[in-house]
Design an enzyme around this catalytic site. Sequence first.
Site, PDB file in Angstrom:
ATOM      1  N   ASP A  57       0.870  -1.186   0.000  1.00  0.00           N
ATOM      2  CA  ASP A  57       0.000   0.000   0.000  1.00  0.00           C
ATOM      3  C   ASP A  57       0.898   1.224   0.000  1.00  0.00           C
ATOM      4  O   ASP A  57       2.137   1.089   0.049  1.00  0.00           O
ATOM      5  CB  ASP A  57      -0.923  -0.011   1.247  1.00  0.00           C
ATOM      6  CG  ASP A  57      -2.259   0.689   0.997  1.00  0.00           C
ATOM      7  OD1 ASP A  57      -2.242   1.913   0.794  1.00  0.00           O
ATOM      8  OD2 ASP A  57      -3.302   0.022   1.001  1.00  0.00           O
ATOM      9  N   ASP A  84       4.025   1.858  -4.395  1.00  0.00           N
ATOM     10  CA  ASP A  84       3.104   2.680  -5.189  1.00  0.00           C
ATOM     11  C   ASP A  84       2.816   1.923  -6.488  1.00  0.00           C
ATOM     12  O   ASP A  84       3.690   1.794  -7.357  1.00  0.00           O
ATOM     13  CB  ASP A  84       3.733   4.047  -5.478  1.00  0.00           C
ATOM     14  CG  ASP A  84       2.782   4.941  -6.272  1.00  0.00           C
ATOM     15  OD1 ASP A  84       1.745   4.434  -6.779  1.00  0.00           O
ATOM     16  OD2 ASP A  84       3.082   6.142  -6.396  1.00  0.00           O
ATOM     17  N   ASN A 111      -6.476  -5.781  -5.297  1.00  0.00           N
ATOM     18  CA  ASN A 111      -7.569  -5.059  -4.630  1.00  0.00           C
ATOM     19  C   ASN A 111      -7.463  -3.536  -4.733  1.00  0.00           C
ATOM     20  O   ASN A 111      -8.477  -2.851  -4.730  1.00  0.00           O
ATOM     21  CB  ASN A 111      -7.568  -5.482  -3.149  1.00  0.00           C
ATOM     22  CG  ASN A 111      -8.356  -4.538  -2.272  1.00  0.00           C
ATOM     23  OD1 ASN A 111      -9.591  -4.535  -2.290  1.00  0.00           O
ATOM     24  ND2 ASN A 111      -7.649  -3.690  -1.513  1.00  0.00           N
ATOM     25  N   TYR A 176     -13.073   5.997 -13.399  1.00  0.00           N
ATOM     26  CA  TYR A 176     -13.058   4.831 -12.476  1.00  0.00           C
ATOM     27  C   TYR A 176     -13.914   3.717 -13.068  1.00  0.00           C
ATOM     28  O   TYR A 176     -13.504   2.561 -13.130  1.00  0.00           O
ATOM     29  CB  TYR A 176     -13.586   5.288 -11.116  1.00  0.00           C
ATOM     30  CG  TYR A 176     -13.802   4.192 -10.087  1.00  0.00           C
ATOM     31  CD1 TYR A 176     -12.746   3.694  -9.335  1.00  0.00           C
ATOM     32  CD2 TYR A 176     -15.086   3.681  -9.837  1.00  0.00           C
ATOM     33  CE1 TYR A 176     -12.946   2.702  -8.375  1.00  0.00           C
ATOM     34  CE2 TYR A 176     -15.301   2.697  -8.888  1.00  0.00           C
ATOM     35  CZ  TYR A 176     -14.230   2.212  -8.146  1.00  0.00           C
ATOM     36  OH  TYR A 176     -14.441   1.234  -7.198  1.00  0.00           O
ATOM     37  N   LYS A 180     -12.881   0.020 -14.260  1.00  0.00           N
ATOM     38  CA  LYS A 180     -13.476  -1.144 -13.588  1.00  0.00           C
ATOM     39  C   LYS A 180     -14.206  -2.049 -14.591  1.00  0.00           C
ATOM     40  O   LYS A 180     -14.219  -3.266 -14.425  1.00  0.00           O
ATOM     41  CB  LYS A 180     -14.423  -0.682 -12.474  1.00  0.00           C
ATOM     42  CG  LYS A 180     -13.689  -0.115 -11.253  1.00  0.00           C
ATOM     43  CD  LYS A 180     -12.957  -1.215 -10.521  1.00  0.00           C
ATOM     44  CE  LYS A 180     -12.132  -0.710  -9.367  1.00  0.00           C
ATOM     45  NZ  LYS A 180     -11.407  -1.790  -8.679  1.00  0.00           N
ATOM     46  N   VAL A 209     -19.732  -1.125   0.106  1.00  0.00           N
ATOM     47  CA  VAL A 209     -19.163  -1.754   1.304  1.00  0.00           C
ATOM     48  C   VAL A 209     -18.819  -0.670   2.309  1.00  0.00           C
ATOM     49  O   VAL A 209     -18.200   0.344   1.956  1.00  0.00           O
ATOM     50  CB  VAL A 209     -17.899  -2.555   0.932  1.00  0.00           C
ATOM     51  CG1 VAL A 209     -17.334  -3.261   2.157  1.00  0.00           C
ATOM     52  CG2 VAL A 209     -18.216  -3.556  -0.179  1.00  0.00           C
TER      53      VAL A 209
HETATM   54  N1  NAD Z   1     -15.983  -0.030  -0.756  1.00  0.00           N
HETATM   55  C1  NAD Z   1     -16.852  -0.179  -1.734  1.00  0.00           C
HETATM   56  O1  NAD Z   1     -18.038   0.093  -1.547  1.00  0.00           O
HETATM   57  C2  NAD Z   1     -16.443  -0.727  -3.090  1.00  0.00           C
HETATM   58  C3  NAD Z   1     -17.428  -0.862  -4.060  1.00  0.00           C
HETATM   59  C4  NAD Z   1     -17.100  -1.366  -5.296  1.00  0.00           C
HETATM   60  C5  NAD Z   1     -15.780  -1.752  -5.562  1.00  0.00           C
HETATM   61  N2  NAD Z   1     -14.842  -1.608  -4.594  1.00  0.00           N
HETATM   62  C6  NAD Z   1     -13.473  -2.033  -4.946  1.00  0.00           C
HETATM   63  O2  NAD Z   1     -12.932  -2.809  -3.888  1.00  0.00           O
HETATM   64  C7  NAD Z   1     -11.536  -2.551  -3.764  1.00  0.00           C
HETATM   65  C8  NAD Z   1     -11.234  -2.041  -2.357  1.00  0.00           C
HETATM   66  O3  NAD Z   1     -12.036  -0.892  -2.139  1.00  0.00           O
HETATM   67  P1  NAD Z   1     -12.013  -0.065  -0.784  1.00  0.00           P
HETATM   68  O4  NAD Z   1     -13.353   0.525  -0.659  1.00  0.00           O
HETATM   69  O5  NAD Z   1     -11.433  -0.848   0.314  1.00  0.00           O
HETATM   70  O6  NAD Z   1     -11.018   1.118  -1.223  1.00  0.00           O
HETATM   71  P2  NAD Z   1     -10.146   2.058  -0.291  1.00  0.00           P
HETATM   72  O7  NAD Z   1      -9.909   3.306  -1.081  1.00  0.00           O
HETATM   73  O8  NAD Z   1     -10.745   2.177   1.034  1.00  0.00           O
HETATM   74  O9  NAD Z   1      -8.797   1.226  -0.191  1.00  0.00           O
HETATM   75  C9  NAD Z   1      -7.995   1.036  -1.304  1.00  0.00           C
HETATM   76  C10 NAD Z   1      -6.582   0.836  -0.835  1.00  0.00           C
HETATM   77  O10 NAD Z   1      -5.731   0.906  -1.990  1.00  0.00           O
HETATM   78  C11 NAD Z   1      -4.630   1.722  -1.653  1.00  0.00           C
HETATM   79  N3  NAD Z   1      -4.063   2.377  -2.820  1.00  0.00           N
HETATM   80  C12 NAD Z   1      -4.614   3.381  -3.554  1.00  0.00           C
HETATM   81  N4  NAD Z   1      -3.744   3.797  -4.480  1.00  0.00           N
HETATM   82  C13 NAD Z   1      -2.624   3.043  -4.336  1.00  0.00           C
HETATM   83  C14 NAD Z   1      -1.366   3.022  -4.995  1.00  0.00           C
HETATM   84  N5  NAD Z   1      -1.069   3.883  -5.982  1.00  0.00           N
HETATM   85  N6  NAD Z   1      -0.440   2.128  -4.594  1.00  0.00           N
HETATM   86  C15 NAD Z   1      -0.730   1.284  -3.578  1.00  0.00           C
HETATM   87  N7  NAD Z   1      -1.876   1.262  -2.917  1.00  0.00           N
HETATM   88  C16 NAD Z   1      -2.823   2.142  -3.286  1.00  0.00           C
HETATM   89  C17 NAD Z   1      -5.200   2.758  -0.705  1.00  0.00           C
HETATM   90  O11 NAD Z   1      -4.185   3.411   0.039  1.00  0.00           O
HETATM   91  C18 NAD Z   1      -6.138   1.926   0.140  1.00  0.00           C
HETATM   92  O12 NAD Z   1      -5.495   1.349   1.261  1.00  0.00           O
HETATM   93  C19 NAD Z   1     -11.209  -1.531  -4.849  1.00  0.00           C
HETATM   94  O13 NAD Z   1     -10.740  -2.191  -6.001  1.00  0.00           O
HETATM   95  C20 NAD Z   1     -12.537  -0.852  -5.119  1.00  0.00           C
HETATM   96  O14 NAD Z   1     -12.611  -0.302  -6.407  1.00  0.00           O
HETATM   97  C21 NAD Z   1     -15.122  -1.096  -3.378  1.00  0.00           C
END
Ligand code: NAD
Length: 268
Positions: A57, A84, A111, A176, A180, A209
């Site tokens: 992360d 990154d 993820n 986005y 996706k 979520v």
């Molecule tokens: N939470 C939701 O409702 C939801 C809905 C649909 C899809 N998703 C998908 O589920 C996955 C997780 O979502 P989430 O809600 O936990 O997202 P979040 O933004 O809370 O967490 C994503 C993580 O990725 C890390 N990240 C971002 N850019 C980065 C980079 N350049 N290098 C390394 N790490 C990086 C962030 O620091 C964070 O810890 C994602 O792929 C998101 O698109 C989430």
Amino acid sequence: MMNDQDNMLKKTTSGGLSAIYPELRDRRVIITGGATGIGAGLVEAFTLQGAQVIFVDIQDVDGQALAHRLAPGALHAPAYHHLDLTQIDAVTGAISGFVKDLGGVDILINNAANDDRHAIGDVTPAFWEERMNVNLRHQFFAAQAVIPAMRGAGGGVIVNFGSISWHLGLPDLVLYQTAKAAISGLTRSLARDLGRDNIRVNTIVPGNVKTPRQEKWYTPEGEAEIVAAQCLPGRITPQDVAALALFLSSDGARMCTGHDYWVDAGWR
Ligand SMILES: NC(=O)c1ccc[n+]([C@@H]2O[C@H](COP(=O)([O-])OP(=O)(O)OC[C@H]3O[C@@H](n4cnc5c(N)ncnc54)[C@H](O)[C@@H]3O)[C@@H](O)[C@H]2O)c1
């Protein structure tokens, strides 16, 4: 008789995380974006199964705190690394290094993402590139970096993260959602090319979520609107999503590949 791992599982999880998959014990797992949100739920879930987890992360404080919290009582303490994912040379190098350190890799969970809102008129070519890099490109190159080891070991599992957003056509998320949507195509293509190597590739499609970041986008009224549009009442948690990731990574899913698997409480 319950062992430490069973006790820990019982104490620290709820609902969706009731299953134990004995085959996940000692499996070598790489998780991207594991410091917060759903990713943190994935790191915890695989650690509780006794898997060997490396997660990456850019949020170092959260990543280190999570690794520290999960270490006591874990069969294998999860290891956090700063990476990154928009820096592709670094991604390829780091993942190859993790594979070497672990002596192979069994499971890759792609993820990480970033769902910052944006208006069509504000998109520049540079912003387009940046959004594709954070939401799409690394999923391919992380997969490419684990494939040789998985092939050599006779198989593996890759789980990509998609999103319900583009299926619903949500506002202010055009790049986005474009990225996706491409992930479903990426998954189907990888699954076809890698199936004969016994490497399974699937997409998890989360609904909304409840994570700290989502709470930034939605007011309590907005959350209530989403729940009203779901078939099931209640909020989806990272544990609910992790439960699906565990199943897709388990041997029980040995004939599942090339598809989207939803955990959205029936949101329409
Ligand atoms: N939470 C939701 O409702 C939801 C809905 C649909 C899809 N998703 C998908 O589920 C996955 C997780 O979502 P989430 O809600 O936990 O997202 P979040 O933004 O809370 O967490 C994503 C993580 O990725 C890390 N990240 C971002 N850019 C980065 C980079 N350049 N290098 C390394 N790490 C990086 C962030 O620091 C964070 O810890 C994602 O792929 C998101 O698109 C989430």
